[in-house]
Design a protein around this motif. Structure first.
Motif, short mmCIF file in Angstrom:
data_model
loop_
_atom_site.label_atom_id
_atom_site.label_comp_id
_atom_site.label_asym_id
_atom_site.label_seq_id
_atom_site.Cartn_x
_atom_site.Cartn_y
_atom_site.Cartn_z
N SER A 1 0.83 -1.20 0.00
CA SER A 1 0.00 0.00 0.00
C SER A 1 0.87 1.26 0.00
O SER A 1 1.93 1.30 0.64
N GLN A 2 0.41 2.26 -0.71
CA GLN A 2 1.07 3.56 -0.74
C GLN A 2 0.34 4.57 0.15
O GLN A 2 0.61 5.77 0.09
N ASN A 3 -0.58 4.05 0.98
CA ASN A 3 -1.38 4.92 1.84
C ASN A 3 -1.58 4.23 3.19
O ASN A 3 -1.77 3.02 3.24
N GLY A 4 -1.51 5.01 4.30
CA GLY A 4 -1.59 4.40 5.62
C GLY A 4 -2.99 4.12 6.10
O GLY A 4 -3.22 3.17 6.85
N SER A 5 -3.98 4.90 5.67
CA SER A 5 -5.33 4.77 6.20
C SER A 5 -6.16 3.72 5.46
O SER A 5 -7.17 3.24 5.98
N GLN A 6 -5.79 3.39 4.26
CA GLN A 6 -6.47 2.36 3.48
C GLN A 6 -5.47 1.78 2.49
O GLN A 6 -4.37 2.31 2.33
N TYR A 7 -5.86 0.67 1.86
CA TYR A 7 -4.95 0.13 0.85
C TYR A 7 -5.10 0.96 -0.43
O TYR A 7 -6.21 1.18 -0.93
N ARG A 8 -3.96 1.40 -0.98
CA ARG A 8 -3.97 2.13 -2.24
C ARG A 8 -2.63 1.94 -2.94
O ARG A 8 -1.58 2.08 -2.33
N VAL B 1 -3.22 5.58 -15.90
CA VAL B 1 -2.86 5.21 -14.53
C VAL B 1 -4.10 4.65 -13.85
O VAL B 1 -5.20 5.22 -13.94
N LEU B 2 -3.93 3.50 -13.22
CA LEU B 2 -5.01 2.86 -12.47
C LEU B 2 -4.74 3.03 -10.98
O LEU B 2 -3.63 2.72 -10.50
N ARG B 3 -5.72 3.51 -10.24
CA ARG B 3 -5.61 3.59 -8.79
C ARG B 3 -6.42 2.44 -8.20
O ARG B 3 -7.63 2.33 -8.45
N VAL B 4 -5.76 1.58 -7.45
CA VAL B 4 -6.37 0.37 -6.91
C VAL B 4 -6.53 0.56 -5.41
O VAL B 4 -5.56 0.86 -4.70
N GLU B 5 -7.75 0.38 -4.90
CA GLU B 5 -8.04 0.69 -3.50
C GLU B 5 -8.86 -0.40 -2.82
O GLU B 5 -9.59 -1.14 -3.48
N ASN B 6 -8.71 -0.43 -1.49
CA ASN B 6 -9.55 -1.24 -0.63
C ASN B 6 -9.54 -0.58 0.74
O ASN B 6 -8.53 0.00 1.14
#
Length: 324
Positions: free
Chosen positions: A214-221, A230-235
């Protein structure tokens, strides 16, 4: 019944007999042989092969033919080098070309390897690839590993065409392993995959996966850069990681795949994007897509607004449809 005379069924053994036979009975195979000889060894050697007396060189000694062959090879190499230089200079002097200029020192050993291998490039397409590599190295020294130069020098026109079909789906150093049906539709067979492994363009472990932290601490990104998209993949789960089955490119394969994309000016393949998004959604991720408007290396400096993408599970994708 009279038996065939031995000299009618036995192959000619003397050089003069071979040359007379080739001159008297030209065929497609002999023409092809002559083309290869002319391209690699020069017209003097071709004339000797076919036994023709079109010029004084044909009847010269072996030493004179050797000098003529060396001169032809030198002239051909020089012409190739100058075409590559011309094309590289055009690339470097084009508007905006130096926007990607990076610090670094020229590696003279790399340059020596480059010219030793590039001078044998026979086709315009391969010469264009060499020119782009040279320009890229001038902009960012160390950008291209020497092993990529060696791999490129070993590829035939058919090899380049086959690898280009796979390179169309490369994301940095991997290709997402979608169903075989997708690659079959795109002209990439499993035999091609095995062949690319033999060429040193793909790693041999078929069970490889790529893990994206993950490139983000509060959620997966995380983000996937594919050509002009560019695709942004999140959970929502920050502890989650994305694992994609993939074909892993070697260092040389990754550089050559990027080179082919750059030279071809290729935009993202829509069918590949749809299948990739569907795979990501099946794994529980949300996917947003944006168009890349400005990019330097791997850094996207400007892009369009992100738009969330949905692929309906009830509607089969093109790669899943059976061909009639």
């Amino acid at each position: 019944m009279e038996s065939p005379r031995p000299d009618l069924i036995a192959p000619a053994k003397r050089p003069a007999d071979r040359r007379r036979a080739a001159a008297a009975a030209p065929s497609l195979a002999v023409d092809r042989l002559a083309q290869m000889v002319t391209a690699a060894l020069g017209p003097a050697q071709r004339a000797w092969l076919l036994g023709r007396k079109a010029s004084p060189v044909d009847s010269a000694s072996a030493m004179a033919r050797g000098h003529a062959r060396a001169a032809a090879a030198t002239g051909r190499a020089q012409a190739t080098i100058e075409r590559i230089l011309d094309a590289s200079l055009d690339l470097l002097t084009a508007p905006g070309a130096t926007d990607d200029l990076a610090a670094g020192n020229v590696d003279l050993d790399w340059a020596a390897i480059f010219w030793a291998l590039a001078e044998s490039a026979a086709s315009p397409r391969k010469q264009a690839l060499w020119a782009h590599l040279l320009a890229a190295e001038a902009l960012a020294p160390g950008h291209c590993p020497a092993i990529a130069l060696r791999r490129l020098s070993e590829l035939t026109a058919d090899d380049l065409e086959r690898f280009d079909r796979l390179a169309a789906f490369a994301i940095k150093n991997f290709v997402a392993r979608l169903p075989n049906e997708f690659f079959d539709r795109k002209g990439v067979s499993q035999d091609d995959i095995l062949y690319f492994e033999e060429l040193g363009l793909l790693r041999t472990n078929r069970e490889m996966s790529k893990v994206f932290q993950s490139q983000n601490g509060s959620q997966y990104r995380t983000h996937l850069l594919y050509r002009d998209v560019v695709l942004r993949v999140e959970n929502d789960d920050p502890a989650l990681t994305l694992t994609l089955p993939c074909y892993r490119l070697t260092e040389a394969g990754a550089r050559l795949a990027q080179l082919m994309q750059d030279v071809g000016g290729r935009t993202a393949d829509g069918e590949f994007l749809l299948d990739l998004i569907k795979l990501l959604q099946k794994r529980g991720f949300r996917v947003h897509q944006a168009a890349i408007l400005e990019q330097r290396g791997e850094v996207v400096s400007r892009h369009s607004d992100f738009c969330e993408m949905f692929v309906l599970a009830t509607e089969p994708l093109p790669s899943e449809k059976k061909s009639s």
